[in-house]
Design a protein around this motif. Structure first.
Motif, PDB file in Angstrom:
ATOM      1  N   GLU A  50       0.828  -1.211   0.000  1.00  0.00           N
ATOM      2  CA  GLU A  50       0.000   0.000   0.000  1.00  0.00           C
ATOM      3  C   GLU A  50       0.859   1.256   0.000  1.00  0.00           C
ATOM      4  N   GLU A  51       1.922   1.264   0.787  1.00  0.00           N
ATOM      5  CA  GLU A  51       2.817   2.417   0.832  1.00  0.00           C
ATOM      6  C   GLU A  51       3.527   2.604  -0.511  1.00  0.00           C
ATOM      7  N   ALA A  52       3.953   1.497  -1.111  1.00  0.00           N
ATOM      8  CA  ALA A  52       4.633   1.576  -2.411  1.00  0.00           C
ATOM      9  C   ALA A  52       3.692   2.125  -3.482  1.00  0.00           C
ATOM     10  N   ALA A  53       2.464   1.651  -3.482  1.00  0.00           N
ATOM     11  CA  ALA A  53       1.498   2.128  -4.477  1.00  0.00           C
ATOM     12  C   ALA A  53       1.163   3.605  -4.249  1.00  0.00           C
ATOM     13  N   ALA A  54       1.027   4.021  -2.996  1.00  0.00           N
ATOM     14  CA  ALA A  54       0.771   5.436  -2.710  1.00  0.00           C
ATOM     15  C   ALA A  54       1.952   6.289  -3.183  1.00  0.00           C
ATOM     16  N   ALA A  55       3.161   5.794  -2.977  1.00  0.00           N
ATOM     17  CA  ALA A  55       4.355   6.504  -3.458  1.00  0.00           C
ATOM     18  C   ALA A  55       4.336   6.589  -4.979  1.00  0.00           C
ATOM     19  N   TRP A  56       3.915   5.516  -5.638  1.00  0.00           N
ATOM     20  CA  TRP A  56       3.824   5.496  -7.102  1.00  0.00           C
ATOM     21  C   TRP A  56       2.854   6.572  -7.581  1.00  0.00           C
ATOM     22  N   TYR A  57       1.674   6.654  -6.953  1.00  0.00           N
ATOM     23  CA  TYR A  57       0.700   7.672  -7.347  1.00  0.00           C
ATOM     24  C   TYR A  57       1.209   9.085  -7.057  1.00  0.00           C
ATOM     25  N   CYS A  58       1.895   9.260  -5.956  1.00  0.00           N
ATOM     26  CA  CYS A  58       2.460  10.568  -5.628  1.00  0.00           C
ATOM     27  C   CYS A  58       3.510  10.970  -6.661  1.00  0.00           C
TER      28      CYS A  58
END
Length: 134
Positions: A50-58
């Motif tokens: 989840e953190e990796a995906a949020a970083a990807w979107y950011c």
């Protein structure tokens, strides 16, 4: 004329202001080409998905400052790159180095990861909305 580093001329190849865009572009391509492939390949085994995906979107958000994008793209590129200090196939320890790099990067830029990035990450990972877990 030699510079203080012993280089001659005004060569831009060694100037960080000229190198950074190329490094960011390379990391952006690496992440673009491999992030979701790796997430799918290791589905359920990436404890920080989840953190990796949020970083990807950011990192993909046009409103995100370039220094934040550079930080996140470097960490995500490390995650995507198949060469690791600890191979990802090593049970229980394979993602330790990836998690450390990504969590350090997120710690540096966490104020730029917006609720919309987290919401998009949860949706992409097919997780229930955060407020549904309460």
């Amino acid at each position: 004329m030699a510079t203080s580093q012993g280089h001659t001329g005004t060569g831009t190849a060694l100037d960080p202001n000229h190198q950074l865009p190329a490094v960011i572009a390379r990391n952006q391509k690496t992440v673009h080409d491999g992030f979701w492939k790796k997430m799918a390949r290791f589905a359920g085994r990436v404890p920080f998905a989840e953190e990796a995906a949020a970083a990807w979107y950011c990192a993909r958000d046009p409103k995100t400052p370039i220094r934040v994008k550079a930080t996140l793209l470097a960490a995500l590129a490390y995650f995507v790159t198949p060469v690791d200090l600890i191979p990802d196939v090593v049970a229980a320890f394979g993602f330790t180095d990836d998690a450390t790099v990504l969590m350090a990067a997120i710690g540096l830029v966490s104020s730029h990861i917006r609720p919309s990035h987290r919401k998009a990450a949860r949706a992409a990972l097919d997780l229930p909305p955060a407020d549904a877990e309460k």
